[in-house]
Design a protein around this motif. Structure first.
Motif, short mmCIF file in Angstrom:
data_model
loop_
_atom_site.label_atom_id
_atom_site.label_comp_id
_atom_site.label_asym_id
_atom_site.label_seq_id
_atom_site.Cartn_x
_atom_site.Cartn_y
_atom_site.Cartn_z
N THR A 122 0.82 -1.21 0.00
CA THR A 122 0.00 0.00 0.00
C THR A 122 0.86 1.27 0.00
O THR A 122 0.38 2.32 -0.41
CB THR A 122 -0.96 0.03 1.21
OG1 THR A 122 -0.19 -0.02 2.41
CG2 THR A 122 -1.93 -1.14 1.15
N GLY A 125 1.18 3.09 -3.39
CA GLY A 125 0.04 3.81 -3.95
C GLY A 125 -1.26 3.10 -3.61
O GLY A 125 -1.25 2.03 -2.98
N PRO A 126 -2.37 3.69 -4.03
CA PRO A 126 -3.66 3.04 -3.77
C PRO A 126 -3.72 1.65 -4.39
O PRO A 126 -3.12 1.41 -5.44
CB PRO A 126 -4.66 4.00 -4.44
CG PRO A 126 -3.95 5.31 -4.56
CD PRO A 126 -2.49 4.97 -4.71
N HIS A 128 -5.77 0.09 -6.16
CA HIS A 128 -6.31 -0.03 -7.52
C HIS A 128 -5.32 0.46 -8.58
O HIS A 128 -5.53 0.23 -9.76
CB HIS A 128 -7.64 0.71 -7.65
CG HIS A 128 -7.51 2.19 -7.43
ND1 HIS A 128 -7.49 2.73 -6.16
CD2 HIS A 128 -7.36 3.21 -8.30
CE1 HIS A 128 -7.34 4.04 -6.26
NE2 HIS A 128 -7.27 4.36 -7.55
N GLU A 129 -4.23 1.14 -8.16
CA GLU A 129 -3.24 1.61 -9.12
C GLU A 129 -2.31 0.46 -9.52
O GLU A 129 -2.04 -0.44 -8.73
CB GLU A 129 -2.44 2.78 -8.57
CG GLU A 129 -3.25 4.06 -8.52
CD GLU A 129 -2.43 5.26 -8.14
OE1 GLU A 129 -1.19 5.14 -7.99
OE2 GLU A 129 -3.03 6.34 -7.99
N LEU A 130 -1.81 0.53 -10.75
CA LEU A 130 -1.05 -0.57 -11.33
C LEU A 130 0.19 -0.96 -10.52
O LEU A 130 0.45 -2.13 -10.32
CB LEU A 130 -0.66 -0.22 -12.77
CG LEU A 130 0.00 -1.33 -13.57
CD1 LEU A 130 -0.91 -2.54 -13.67
CD2 LEU A 130 0.37 -0.84 -14.96
N ARG A 131 0.95 0.03 -10.06
CA ARG A 131 2.20 -0.28 -9.36
C ARG A 131 1.95 -1.11 -8.09
O ARG A 131 2.57 -2.16 -7.90
CB ARG A 131 2.92 1.02 -9.01
CG ARG A 131 4.26 0.82 -8.39
CD ARG A 131 4.97 2.16 -8.26
NE ARG A 131 6.21 1.98 -7.54
CZ ARG A 131 6.78 2.90 -6.82
NH1 ARG A 131 6.25 4.10 -6.73
NH2 ARG A 131 7.90 2.67 -6.20
#
Length: 192
Positions: A122, A125-126, A128-131
């Motif tokens: 986490t 990034g959030p 749902h973000e790809l990374r």
């Protein structure tokens, strides 16, 4: 075989022989090319000597003895081979820089450690973000399949058989393809 008088020529002959036996020789090629260049810069003439090999092995001063031992190990293998063609070739002594292998002790992650790693994604990034999603999926896949990192990173969509719940590993350490069963819960995460 015609007479080979240069260290570079001897290295090329050795690498060609290794390739014919099925060995991938990239580290050896890099090392022996570097050794031949070093010998040329030093104006070294004649057969390989232990002092030349040891001096070359310790050239990268920023790395230290474990890496020097690896470099010298490559030269030792070459020297043992080349001694059959040129008896004047010196095989550098083993253990000059310590043991050749410094393997870390294997660590088996506990369920709690795996959960903590997955939760730590986490910070990327959030969810749902790809990374962050990619890293969480990669770590989860490694944990549930036992794949090597390089094997997981080489996977393509075509390598997943959703119906039979298996992964085809095309880039394994040994170069052979293999099939890995995948738990249904892991397939759900992969599909997501």
């Amino acid at each position: 075989m015609k007479k080979i008088s240069s260290l570079a020529g001897a290295g090329d002959y050795y690498l060609k022989a290794r390739r014919q036996l099925g060995f991938a020789s990239k580290p050896e090629q890099w090392a022996l090319t570097g050794l031949a260049r070093y010998a040329q810069r030093c104006r070294h003439r004649g057969p390989l000597t232990s002092s030349l090999a040891i001096a070359w092995a310790r050239l990268p001063t920023e790395v230290g003895p474990p890496q020097w031992a690896v470099r010298l190990g490559i030269v030792r293998r070459f020297a043992r081979f080349w001694q059959a063609f040129d008896r004047r070739t010196e095989v550098p002594p083993a253990g000059v820089f310590g043991p050749l292998q410094h393997r870390r002790r294997a660590h088996i992650y506990t369920v709690q450690e795996i959960r903590a790693l997955l939760e730590a994604t986490t910070i990327l990034g959030p969810p749902h973000e790809l990374r962050a999603a990619s890293m969480k999926t990669l770590l989860g896949l490694l944990a549930c399949t036992g794949l090597r990192v390089s094997e997981a990173l080489h996977l393509h969509r075509r390598d997943i058989d959703w119906h039979n719940r298996v992964l085809t590993i095309r880039h394994s350490k040994s170069g052979q393809a293999r099939i890995i069963p995948v738990e249904p819960s892991a397939l759900v995460a992969l599909r997501a």
